[in-house]
Design a protein around this motif. Sequence first.
Motif, short mmCIF file in Angstrom:
data_model
loop_
_atom_site.label_atom_id
_atom_site.label_comp_id
_atom_site.label_asym_id
_atom_site.label_seq_id
_atom_site.Cartn_x
_atom_site.Cartn_y
_atom_site.Cartn_z
N PHE A 148 12.61 42.72 52.54
CA PHE A 148 12.82 41.53 53.35
C PHE A 148 14.31 41.22 53.50
O PHE A 148 15.07 41.33 52.53
CB PHE A 148 12.13 40.32 52.71
CG PHE A 148 10.63 40.35 52.81
CD1 PHE A 148 9.97 39.69 53.84
CD2 PHE A 148 9.88 41.04 51.86
CE1 PHE A 148 8.59 39.72 53.93
CE2 PHE A 148 8.50 41.07 51.95
CZ PHE A 148 7.85 40.41 52.98
N ASP A 149 14.71 40.80 54.70
CA ASP A 149 16.07 40.33 54.94
C ASP A 149 16.09 38.81 54.87
O ASP A 149 15.50 38.13 55.73
CB ASP A 149 16.55 40.78 56.32
CG ASP A 149 16.77 42.28 56.39
OD1 ASP A 149 17.05 42.89 55.34
OD2 ASP A 149 16.66 42.85 57.50
N VAL A 150 16.75 38.28 53.85
CA VAL A 150 16.86 36.82 53.69
C VAL A 150 18.21 36.39 54.26
O VAL A 150 19.26 36.81 53.75
CB VAL A 150 16.76 36.43 52.20
CG1 VAL A 150 16.97 34.93 52.03
CG2 VAL A 150 15.41 36.86 51.63
N PRO A 151 18.23 35.57 55.31
CA PRO A 151 19.50 35.18 55.93
C PRO A 151 20.28 34.19 55.08
O PRO A 151 19.71 33.46 54.27
CB PRO A 151 19.05 34.54 57.25
CG PRO A 151 17.67 34.01 56.96
CD PRO A 151 17.06 34.99 56.00
N ALA A 152 21.59 34.18 55.26
CA ALA A 152 22.45 33.22 54.56
C ALA A 152 22.04 31.80 54.93
O ALA A 152 21.56 31.53 56.04
CB ALA A 152 23.91 33.46 54.94
N GLY A 153 22.21 30.87 53.99
CA GLY A 153 21.86 29.48 54.27
C GLY A 153 21.76 28.65 53.01
O GLY A 153 22.34 28.98 51.98
N MET A 154 20.98 27.58 53.12
CA MET A 154 20.75 26.65 52.01
C MET A 154 19.29 26.75 51.58
O MET A 154 18.39 26.65 52.40
CB MET A 154 21.06 25.22 52.43
CG MET A 154 22.51 24.97 52.82
SD MET A 154 23.60 24.86 51.38
CE MET A 154 23.04 23.33 50.65
N ASN A 155 19.07 26.96 50.29
CA ASN A 155 17.71 27.03 49.74
C ASN A 155 17.47 25.88 48.77
O ASN A 155 18.42 25.32 48.21
CB ASN A 155 17.48 28.34 48.99
CG ASN A 155 17.39 29.55 49.91
OD1 ASN A 155 17.70 29.46 51.09
ND2 ASN A 155 16.99 30.67 49.35
N SER A 156 16.22 25.56 48.56
CA SER A 156 15.85 24.52 47.60
C SER A 156 15.80 25.10 46.18
O SER A 156 15.40 26.24 45.98
CB SER A 156 14.48 23.93 47.95
OG SER A 156 14.51 23.29 49.20
N LEU A 157 16.20 24.27 45.20
CA LEU A 157 16.13 24.68 43.81
C LEU A 157 14.69 24.73 43.31
O LEU A 157 14.38 25.45 42.37
CB LEU A 157 16.94 23.72 42.93
CG LEU A 157 18.46 23.78 43.08
CD1 LEU A 157 19.10 22.65 42.29
CD2 LEU A 157 18.99 25.12 42.60
N ARG A 158 13.82 23.93 43.91
CA ARG A 158 12.42 23.90 43.53
C ARG A 158 11.58 23.59 44.76
O ARG A 158 12.11 23.10 45.76
CB ARG A 158 12.16 22.88 42.41
CG ARG A 158 12.63 21.47 42.70
CD ARG A 158 12.04 20.48 41.71
NE ARG A 158 10.63 20.23 42.01
CZ ARG A 158 9.81 19.54 41.22
NH1 ARG A 158 10.25 19.06 40.08
NH2 ARG A 158 8.56 19.34 41.57
N PRO A 159 10.29 23.87 44.73
CA PRO A 159 9.45 23.68 45.93
C PRO A 159 9.37 22.22 46.35
O PRO A 159 9.37 21.31 45.52
CB PRO A 159 8.08 24.20 45.48
CG PRO A 159 8.34 25.03 44.27
CD PRO A 159 9.54 24.44 43.61
N ASP A 160 9.23 22.05 47.66
CA ASP A 160 9.03 20.70 48.21
C ASP A 160 7.56 20.40 48.44
O ASP A 160 7.20 19.27 48.78
CB ASP A 160 9.79 20.57 49.54
CG ASP A 160 11.30 20.71 49.36
OD1 ASP A 160 11.82 20.20 48.35
OD2 ASP A 160 11.94 21.34 50.23
N ASP A 161 6.71 21.39 48.27
CA ASP A 161 5.28 21.23 48.57
C ASP A 161 4.42 21.59 47.37
O ASP A 161 3.34 22.15 47.50
CB ASP A 161 4.88 22.08 49.78
CG ASP A 161 5.19 23.57 49.57
OD1 ASP A 161 5.90 23.91 48.60
OD2 ASP A 161 4.71 24.39 50.38
N MET A 162 4.91 21.24 46.17
CA MET A 162 4.18 21.57 44.95
C MET A 162 2.87 20.78 44.86
O MET A 162 2.87 19.55 44.98
CB MET A 162 5.06 21.24 43.74
CG MET A 162 4.40 21.42 42.39
SD MET A 162 3.77 23.08 42.13
CE MET A 162 5.25 24.03 42.44
N PRO A 163 1.74 21.45 44.65
CA PRO A 163 0.49 20.73 44.46
C PRO A 163 0.57 19.81 43.24
O PRO A 163 1.19 20.16 42.23
CB PRO A 163 -0.53 21.85 44.25
CG PRO A 163 0.09 23.06 44.86
CD PRO A 163 1.56 22.91 44.65
N GLU A 164 -0.07 18.67 43.32
CA GLU A 164 -0.01 17.69 42.24
C GLU A 164 -0.49 18.28 40.91
O GLU A 164 0.05 17.95 39.84
CB GLU A 164 -0.85 16.47 42.61
CG GLU A 164 -0.74 15.32 41.63
CD GLU A 164 -1.50 14.10 42.07
OE1 GLU A 164 -1.71 13.19 41.24
OE2 GLU A 164 -1.90 14.03 43.25
#
Length: 290
Positions: free
Chosen positions: A60-76
């Motif tokens: 996979f080619d992951v483009p340069a940018g900003m990533n999250s340190l942890r998921p934003d959609d974590m199930p409760e």
Amino acid sequence: MDVSIGSEISSIEVNTDRNIENHELVVVATNFITPFIKEVKFKLKSGKQLAFKAGAYMQFDVPAGMNSLRPDDMPECYEKYWDSYYHGKFSHNGVTRHYSLVNFDEESDELMFNIRWQTAKNGFKAGIGSSYLGSLQVGETITARGPFSDFYATSNKKVSRVFIGAGSGLAPLRSIIFEQLKKHKDKSGLTLIYGARTEDDLLYHNELKSLSEKHKNFSYIPTLSNPSEEWQGHSGYVQKVLLPYMNQKAELHLAEFYLCGPEAMMSEVEKIITDAGIPSNQIFKDKFSR
């Protein structure tokens, strides 16, 4: 060859004489199936379906940018596992990462991957590839090459096969097992010894149990290193389960062994197998690391 299975690596040996083909993949489904592993399903934007050997991986080619340190959609239900990890973003210059396919080619027209979210700790950023792929939403696209097939069932020989994996190392093992049973109608003995930390960390547990009930030649042996009091299966690492299994099965001298998991586990497992007199040419390994 070191291949990432939901974990990441920074380099890989790829034969330069291969006809490498780029594909644009579209996310069609994404959801957490354990506290740290997301199942991400893609289809080719072209509408085609790829043919490949089970156990294959894609680049996979992951483009340069900003990533999250942890998921934003974590199930409760999994939030408790993430309490000690900070929210936030980090920047990166883009990377190439490799992930093994969880399914075999005729299972569906989807390409399915287990993305183990590499957490930020001890001053390190989160995994660049895992936090990017783990944040993709349905409809988004990514470029990938492959599939590449270097770890697969070696032949159509009627031999017993023993699969030994831990954590997200299950991905290529599941692919090969399903291909053998569903595509090749293999009637030889197949055994999976699979290790995880807790019940929540077991990948495809119900599916594998059901498969073992339907196919009498397939045995599924899960083991947990940190089980709850309710757990009635094996406890400890896969090495602990493998040793008595090897001692009980004299016929395994002709079996093939397929290993995938952390390096320390792989080394110990390989030693147990070779100490039992199994030749090294009957042992196949798919290593991965952070």
